[in-house]
Design an enzyme around this catalytic site. Structure first.
Site, PDB file in Angstrom:
ATOM      1  CE  LYS B 144      -4.089  -1.816   2.355  1.00 45.31           C
ATOM      2  NZ  LYS B 144      -4.839  -1.796   3.629  1.00 45.31           N
ATOM      3  CD  GLU B 215      -0.868  -1.193   5.603  1.00 45.77           C
ATOM      4  OE1 GLU B 215       0.149  -0.579   5.257  1.00 45.77           O
ATOM      5  OE2 GLU B 215      -2.020  -0.794   5.335  1.00 45.77           O
ATOM      6  CG  HIS B 219      -2.614   3.936   6.374  1.00 44.72           C
ATOM      7  ND1 HIS B 219      -1.867   4.516   5.384  1.00 44.72           N
ATOM      8  CD2 HIS B 219      -2.568   2.605   6.140  1.00 44.72           C
ATOM      9  CE1 HIS B 219      -1.409   3.574   4.564  1.00 44.72           C
ATOM     10  NE2 HIS B 219      -1.819   2.408   5.010  1.00 44.72           N
TER      11      HIS B 219
END
Lengths: 350, 350
Positions: B144, B215, B219
């Site tokens: 990503k 994950e 962010h």
């Protein structure tokens, strides 16, 4: 990507707009253009502005009323009183303008066939001429009819031997919308339905796109491509009047179906294409929409959707993709991949 | 297309679902899978059902709490009490399961790196190991983070020399949605904005996707990938509780931006990615939507839109495209095209 040289066969709405849009693309240099009157070739790059001015008001130059057979043999013929490419200082008359493009083929990376209204076999036969003439590069069309794809696929071996990468159906539909359908299909393990429904408003663009309107009329149940080609301009006006300027199309023979089937996305019969053409408004009568319905690996049924903004013209949605697919085709060709490719096989370059 | 053999590195949510989805794809045969416990290799095709049963309930095996450095050197490490691939009769323990895949590389067309939570350099360094080990095939990740793309691009020459076709960012976002943005851009000569906004409902899929949730948490403004990796499961639960199960993300570092820039579509800074994750409902909190705004050659501004149906799971939208891009990568590799490719360069196969 290195510089790409390309030629345009035909200076009707599609050919002219392709030349215009290419001015916005860094890597693309138009080096040749032709129509029934003649041919312009300049490997430093054509003067597109002058060429557009010279071909402005071309009357329906995508249609050969005297038969595409002759056209395929010789120059590209148009009816009407148009001046054509020879009105530009870059061009000269030619009896067989296609042959002149073929003769310069070793310096042309890609050839855009911007001639939507010929008989079904015109594009395959033109491809034959290029192959026989030793051309090894990209050929790309914006054809619509499903049955033409098979005729191109039949030539796969010929293209392989010649080093031709043929990109078919690379406009809006088939083309951009076919690609969108193939991409939208990725969420699914089985695609059950692809529904493409377009809207085109063509008031101010009508003069420049009469070839496309004629091609659309050929999709009405009462017509086919032969009978539509024989219609006079007055008869076309009468058909438009009968529909009050808004013509609705259902179950069109658009090659999206076979192009999605050959890419393994779904059966051709699961694809439907329809649309609404309004020649008296620039506003689109409906929002162009692709709906892809399928089953996910975990058993859900869903629909992914792709919509074009209403403010994008048909010309923008045909010619941007056409040049994008042309770029992608040149990349393939340079890598040594030859044969027939459709818009579900390639991501167009930008 | 001829049969494609592939290996999966990692048996967390992504690896397991890739194996499962591949059962629905004719041309794809999974021949190897590994995790920190061991490796399974069978060139007649893995028994996916048994492997899925063996790895069911793996605890967060996409995360190495003791550091990916060790993991990259040796086997793939996981924390927790999971049994891993060795619970399957097809597998055996291994101290360096990645090396065993490399050693079998000449019979593996593509390697899917299903390991989203390692340090940024884990995927590039794993690619180095494959190149050094003589692997010549496709490597594909569902990474990503934007910054990883540059690290892969730095290895372009290495991949060229090795015969490796590296496909990066080939999941949902980046991946399917990046490709949709690149396709939607075709109507325009200048793209001014790409807005990607996703919705994920992950109630029943939560157990199997804790690596992805971790994950995502990385962010949030208060975290990064290192601090998120150090969170205990209880701390992650506490963060989720703090947000009442619904976490909203803005301006995420998703590689869609650099992938669109390197494809020439727009500047990275014109791309924004955000989303809403609801771990207490399976229903998506918002419809996943890509909006591409640009200017057409004829001066209009418009927005093309791509939407995923709410009923498609994150797993369907990640793993379908991942395998589709894997197929496209193998086609490129067989044609002799090596280096780094992103989802804006390739149309995924179906």
């Amino acid at each position: 990507m290195d510089e790409i040289t390309f030629a345009v066969l035909g200076t009707g709405g599609i050919g002219r707009r392709a030349l215009e849009v290419s001015q916005h693309k860094d890597a693309l240099t138009p080096v040749a253009a032709c129509d029934r009157h003649g041919v312009a070739v300049d490997f430093d790059g054509l003067d597109v502005d002058e060429l557009l001015a010279a071909t402005e008001g071309n009357i329906d130059n995508e249609v050969a009323t005297d038969g595409g057979t002759t056209a395929a043999e010789g120059g590209i013929k148009q009816h009407g009183e148009d001046r054509g490419v020879v009105a530009s200082s870059q061009a000269r008359p030619s009896e067989d303008s296609i042959q002149e493009i073929i003769d310069h083929g070793d310096r042309i990376d890609a050839v855009l066939l911007a001639l939507p209204n010929y008989e079904h076999d015109f594009i395959p036969r033109t491809a034959d001429r290029f192959a026989e003439g030793g051309y090894a590069g990209v050929m790309i069309d914006v054809l619509k009819r499903s049955r033409v794809i098979d005729m191109l696929d039949d030539r796969s071996d010929e293209f392989e031997e010649s080093g031709i990468t043929f990109i078919c159906g690379a406009g809006a539909t088939p083309g951009l919308l076919t690609g969108a359908a193939a991409l939208a299909a990725q969420s699914f393990v089985e695609v059950t339905d692809v529904d493409i429904h377009w809207g085109v408003g063509l008031k101010s663009g009508y003069e420049d796109n009469r070839g496309t309107v004629r091609e659309d009329i050929a999709h009405l149940p009462e017509y086919d491509i032969e009978t539509a080609r024989d219609l006079s301009d007055a008869e076309i006006e009468a058909i438009i009047d009968d529909h009050d300027g808004v013509i609705e199309f259902e179950d069109m023979e658009h090659a999206d179906d076979v192009l999605l089937e050959r890419a393994g996305v779904c059966d051709a019969e699961d694809v439907t294409v329809g649309g609404i053409l309004d020649v008296r408004n620039d506003e689109k009568p409906t929002t162009t929409t692709v709906r892809v319905t399928g089953r996910t690996f975990d058993g859900e049924t869903a629909t992914n959707t792709f919509q074009l903004g209403d403010e994008t013209s048909m010309e923008a949605n045909v010619n941007g993709p056409a040049l994008g697919y042309l770029k992608a085709g040149v990349r393939r060709n340079r890598a040594g991949e030859y044969g027939v490719f459709g818009p579900a096989d390639l991501m167009p370059g930008f």
